[in-house]
Design a protein around this motif. Structure first.
Motif, PDB file in Angstrom:
ATOM      1  N   LEU A 199     -18.760  -2.416 -20.837  1.00  0.00           N
ATOM      2  CA  LEU A 199     -19.478  -3.716 -20.719  1.00  0.00           C
ATOM      3  C   LEU A 199     -20.970  -3.423 -20.642  1.00  0.00           C
ATOM      4  O   LEU A 199     -21.923  -4.091 -21.025  1.00  0.00           O
ATOM      5  N   TRP A 200     -21.315  -2.139 -19.918  1.00  0.00           N
ATOM      6  CA  TRP A 200     -22.780  -1.777 -19.501  1.00  0.00           C
ATOM      7  C   TRP A 200     -23.467  -1.449 -21.246  1.00  0.00           C
ATOM      8  O   TRP A 200     -24.437  -1.880 -21.302  1.00  0.00           O
ATOM      9  N   GLY A 201     -22.535  -0.820 -21.863  1.00  0.00           N
ATOM     10  CA  GLY A 201     -23.133  -0.228 -23.384  1.00  0.00           C
ATOM     11  C   GLY A 201     -23.416  -1.508 -24.076  1.00  0.00           C
ATOM     12  O   GLY A 201     -24.140  -1.866 -24.902  1.00  0.00           O
ATOM     13  N   ALA A 202     -22.509  -2.565 -23.969  1.00  0.00           N
ATOM     14  CA  ALA A 202     -22.416  -3.898 -24.585  1.00  0.00           C
ATOM     15  C   ALA A 202     -23.765  -4.680 -24.391  1.00  0.00           C
ATOM     16  O   ALA A 202     -24.316  -5.242 -25.087  1.00  0.00           O
ATOM     17  N   VAL A 203     -24.152  -4.585 -23.055  1.00  0.00           N
ATOM     18  CA  VAL A 203     -25.361  -5.202 -22.573  1.00  0.00           C
ATOM     19  C   VAL A 203     -26.703  -4.607 -23.288  1.00  0.00           C
ATOM     20  O   VAL A 203     -27.472  -5.405 -24.089  1.00  0.00           O
ATOM     21  N   GLY A 204     -26.824  -3.370 -23.549  1.00  0.00           N
ATOM     22  CA  GLY A 204     -27.724  -2.661 -24.259  1.00  0.00           C
ATOM     23  C   GLY A 204     -27.536  -3.111 -25.955  1.00  0.00           C
ATOM     24  O   GLY A 204     -28.656  -3.315 -26.405  1.00  0.00           O
ATOM     25  N   GLY A 205     -26.477  -3.404 -26.203  1.00  0.00           N
ATOM     26  CA  GLY A 205     -26.390  -3.515 -27.791  1.00  0.00           C
ATOM     27  C   GLY A 205     -26.614  -5.018 -27.848  1.00  0.00           C
ATOM     28  O   GLY A 205     -27.473  -5.425 -28.949  1.00  0.00           O
ATOM     29  N   LEU A 206     -26.423  -5.979 -26.913  1.00  0.00           N
ATOM     30  CA  LEU A 206     -26.839  -7.123 -27.035  1.00  0.00           C
ATOM     31  C   LEU A 206     -28.488  -7.232 -26.950  1.00  0.00           C
ATOM     32  O   LEU A 206     -28.923  -8.100 -27.879  1.00  0.00           O
ATOM     33  N   ALA A 207     -28.897  -6.552 -26.300  1.00  0.00           N
ATOM     34  CA  ALA A 207     -30.705  -6.704 -26.191  1.00  0.00           C
ATOM     35  C   ALA A 207     -30.875  -6.186 -27.627  1.00  0.00           C
ATOM     36  O   ALA A 207     -32.209  -6.570 -28.180  1.00  0.00           O
ATOM     37  N   ALA A 208     -30.417  -5.111 -27.910  1.00  0.00           N
ATOM     38  CA  ALA A 208     -30.837  -4.671 -29.377  1.00  0.00           C
ATOM     39  C   ALA A 208     -30.706  -5.648 -30.495  1.00  0.00           C
ATOM     40  O   ALA A 208     -31.559  -5.809 -31.446  1.00  0.00           O
TER      41      ALA A 208
ATOM     42  N   SER B  66     -27.785  -4.028 -14.760  1.00  0.00           N
ATOM     43  CA  SER B  66     -27.837  -4.099 -16.151  1.00  0.00           C
ATOM     44  C   SER B  66     -28.884  -4.683 -16.598  1.00  0.00           C
ATOM     45  O   SER B  66     -29.282  -4.741 -17.952  1.00  0.00           O
ATOM     46  N   VAL B  67     -29.495  -5.826 -15.831  1.00  0.00           N
ATOM     47  CA  VAL B  67     -30.553  -6.462 -16.284  1.00  0.00           C
ATOM     48  C   VAL B  67     -32.007  -5.248 -16.558  1.00  0.00           C
ATOM     49  O   VAL B  67     -32.441  -5.620 -17.650  1.00  0.00           O
ATOM     50  N   ALA B  68     -31.932  -4.497 -16.111  1.00  0.00           N
ATOM     51  CA  ALA B  68     -33.253  -3.484 -16.026  1.00  0.00           C
ATOM     52  C   ALA B  68     -32.765  -2.754 -17.277  1.00  0.00           C
ATOM     53  O   ALA B  68     -33.619  -2.336 -18.018  1.00  0.00           O
ATOM     54  N   THR B  69     -31.542  -2.368 -17.526  1.00  0.00           N
ATOM     55  CA  THR B  69     -31.032  -1.657 -18.810  1.00  0.00           C
ATOM     56  C   THR B  69     -31.331  -2.512 -20.014  1.00  0.00           C
ATOM     57  O   THR B  69     -31.769  -2.095 -21.035  1.00  0.00           O
ATOM     58  N   PHE B  70     -31.140  -3.673 -19.952  1.00  0.00           N
ATOM     59  CA  PHE B  70     -31.370  -4.974 -21.006  1.00  0.00           C
ATOM     60  C   PHE B  70     -32.874  -4.832 -21.390  1.00  0.00           C
ATOM     61  O   PHE B  70     -33.002  -4.826 -22.526  1.00  0.00           O
ATOM     62  N   LEU B  71     -33.505  -4.780 -20.431  1.00  0.00           N
ATOM     63  CA  LEU B  71     -35.189  -4.625 -20.598  1.00  0.00           C
ATOM     64  C   LEU B  71     -35.529  -3.354 -21.431  1.00  0.00           C
ATOM     65  O   LEU B  71     -36.548  -3.889 -22.557  1.00  0.00           O
TER      66      LEU B  71
ATOM     67  N   GLY C 115     -39.011  -8.329 -12.373  1.00  0.00           N
ATOM     68  CA  GLY C 115     -39.228  -8.442 -11.019  1.00  0.00           C
ATOM     69  C   GLY C 115     -38.088  -8.967 -10.343  1.00  0.00           C
ATOM     70  O   GLY C 115     -38.044  -8.643  -9.134  1.00  0.00           O
ATOM     71  N   LEU C 116     -37.442  -9.944 -11.031  1.00  0.00           N
ATOM     72  CA  LEU C 116     -36.130 -10.690 -10.314  1.00  0.00           C
ATOM     73  C   LEU C 116     -35.145  -9.557 -10.096  1.00  0.00           C
ATOM     74  O   LEU C 116     -34.527  -9.357  -8.902  1.00  0.00           O
ATOM     75  N   ALA C 117     -35.039  -8.482 -10.895  1.00  0.00           N
ATOM     76  CA  ALA C 117     -33.956  -7.713 -10.907  1.00  0.00           C
ATOM     77  C   ALA C 117     -34.416  -6.562  -9.672  1.00  0.00           C
ATOM     78  O   ALA C 117     -33.618  -6.078  -8.962  1.00  0.00           O
ATOM     79  N   LEU C 118     -35.895  -6.242  -9.695  1.00  0.00           N
ATOM     80  CA  LEU C 118     -36.232  -5.303  -8.767  1.00  0.00           C
ATOM     81  C   LEU C 118     -35.983  -6.003  -7.116  1.00  0.00           C
ATOM     82  O   LEU C 118     -35.743  -5.364  -6.191  1.00  0.00           O
ATOM     83  N   TRP C 119     -36.259  -7.343  -7.026  1.00  0.00           N
ATOM     84  CA  TRP C 119     -36.251  -7.682  -5.805  1.00  0.00           C
ATOM     85  C   TRP C 119     -34.496  -7.908  -5.299  1.00  0.00           C
ATOM     86  O   TRP C 119     -34.525  -7.591  -4.154  1.00  0.00           O
TER      87      TRP C 119
END
Length: 479
Positions: free
Chosen positions: A160-169, A37-42, A197-201
């Protein structure tokens, strides 16, 4: 807010994971959820932050026109919309973890290239690469999350996954305004690097590969090229409508080229063995009208964000951080409204929320047209319209996504949702194009916004009209 529903396919994954020798799920699936979800947040954060960066880019690239700079937004959105459709199939075919890691890596590398860009041309090219990375990681992220959870919890996890994107927006405009004002526009892109980078690691060490399909799906390169040409040419004709370097005949030819490419795309999709878009989806009446409404509302939605910053900074002369904070109450109302709407829509259907939300959105446009003047009076003249628009978006936007797939066969959920989300992205391209064409000139006056708000209200009412044939009530499904 891209939600590509893959549950039917994932049911079979659950049964084949152990048999295929692929590592089982970790004891707790929540670390997997947060990493994906962090990557989707970005991706969602990057989209709304760039609305706040437009004015800073105009100062940084003083030789570039507003029409040229609009492609920093639109080149990304066109490519993202087009690549989003086949990206889910690539993840299923080549492995969801692999495609997710490739997408995040490409997104981060392109983010660094955006921040280092010294010309508008290089910035646009880097944004195209960033869009490809975003398109690859988005459906792979949801696939990974759903595969990590048992069937009984997947509906909650999708929300919840969709809410993460909504929070980012929601936080994107204010966060972007603060970062850009204090550190400069490149940091709108550099901010992705430590978080991503943290999410990728963590993803490389934590995620296990989901089951891969033995079927190799062909990538419809011709369809992708035709769709990009169609949307890009029409957008170029709109944003350059007042540019001195283009004649009316040249712009007319550009628009005609876009229309011809669009017709060619439809013809190709009718006859290709594995087209980018399965046109049989549009035989479903609800799906057909929902997508037309999504195009209209997506156009109005992006117009709202960009127009807000134009007004605040050019008419009321707010600083960038002040403008970012001023826009925040509207997006923060979207999530709670969407949660309540989802609960009631399950029993009542989506039509009344879609039509009512569209009418409320038109009312917010009329408020901005008639009430705010040249003197800053935020609480009395702007906040009421912002509250109306935030509630309206919460009523309409999630309902469009849910209604789009509610009458489709389960096997078509993934591609049906992807096409709907791509349609919204294309609407976003058109919204930016219209806004830049109407407000992209120097010395903007209060009266210049009237045409934008009239168009905005018209698109909102058109959304409501297109939603009248939509019927997703439970008893209609049984019938």
């Amino acid at each position: 807010m891209t939600v590509i529903i893959l549950e039917r396919r994932l049911k079979t994954d659950d049964a084949t994971i152990l048999a295929s020798g692929i590592a089982p799920r970790p004891a707790s699936p929540w670390p997997v959820f947060w990493v994906a979800s962090v990557a989707t947040f970005l991706v969602s954060l990057d989209t709304t932050m760039l609305f706040a960066a437009f004015d800073a880019l105009r100062h940084a690239f003083a030789d570039a026109s507003a029409a040229d700079l609009s492609w920093v937004l639109n080149a990304y959105t066109v490519v993202y919309a087009t690549m989003l459709i086949p990206a889910g199939g690539l993840a299923d075919t080549h492995g969801r973890k692999r495609i997710f890691l490739i997408g995040v890596t490409l997104f981060l590398a392109a983010s660094a290239a955006c921040g280092l860009a010294g010309t508008v041309g290089w910035l646009i090219a880097a944004r195209v690469l960033q869009a490809v990375g975003a398109a690859l990681l988005t459906p792979a992220s949801l696939s990974i999350v759903l595969a990590a959870f048992p069937q009984s919890k997947r509906a909650v996890v999708v929300s919840l996954w969709g809410a993460v994107g909504g929070l980012a927006a929601a936080v994107g405009p204010s966060a972007g305004s603060f970062v850009i004002d204090n550190f400069g526009w490149p940091w709108a892109f550099y901010i992705n690097l430590p978080i991503g980078g943290l999410a990728l690691w963590r993803a490389a060490s934590l995620l296990s590969e989901s089951a891969k399909s033995s079927e190799r799906r062909r990538l419809d390169v011709v369809g992708i090229a035709l769709l990009i040409l169609a949307v890009g040419a029409i957008t170029l004709a709109i944003v350059e409508s007042d540019a001195p370097g283009w004649t009316r005949s040249e712009l007319a030819m550009m628009g005609l080229t876009g229309l011809i490419a669009g017709a060619a795309f439809v013809a190709w999709a009718r006859n290709a063995k594995a087209p980018l878009v399965d046109l049989s989806l549009f035989q479903n009446r609800t799906y057909r009208y929902v997508n037309l409404a999504t195009l209209a509302f997506g156009t109005a939605f992006s117009m709202m964000f960009l127009t807000f910053f134009f007004f605040m900074m050019n008419v009321w002369h707010f600083s960038l951080p002040q403008a970012g904070l001023a826009v925040t109450p509207g997006p923060l109302l979207v999530m709670p409204t969407a949660i309540l709407t989802g609960r009631f829509a399950t029993r009542l259907g989506h039509r009344r929320f879609l039509v009512g939300g569209a009418v409320l959105y038109a009312c917010s446009s009329l408020w901005f047209l008639l009430v705010p003047g040249t003197e800053p009076k935020y609480l009395s003249q702007w906040l009421p319209g912002l509250v109306m628009s935030g509630v309206a978006v919460g009523l309409v936007l999630p309902s469009l996504s849910a209604a789009a797939v509610s009458r489709l066969p389960v096997a078509h959920y993934a591609v049906g949702s992807a096409v709907n989300q791509a349609t919204r992205q294309i609407g976003s391209v058109l919204g930016v194009a219209f806004t830049v064409a109407l407000l992209g000139h120097a010395a903007i006056q209060r009266i210049d916004f009237n045409a934008v708000y009239v168009l905005h209200a018209g698109l909102a009412l058109l959304t409501g009209l297109l939603c009248l044939p939509v019927d997703t009530r439970p008893h209609a499904a049984k019938a």
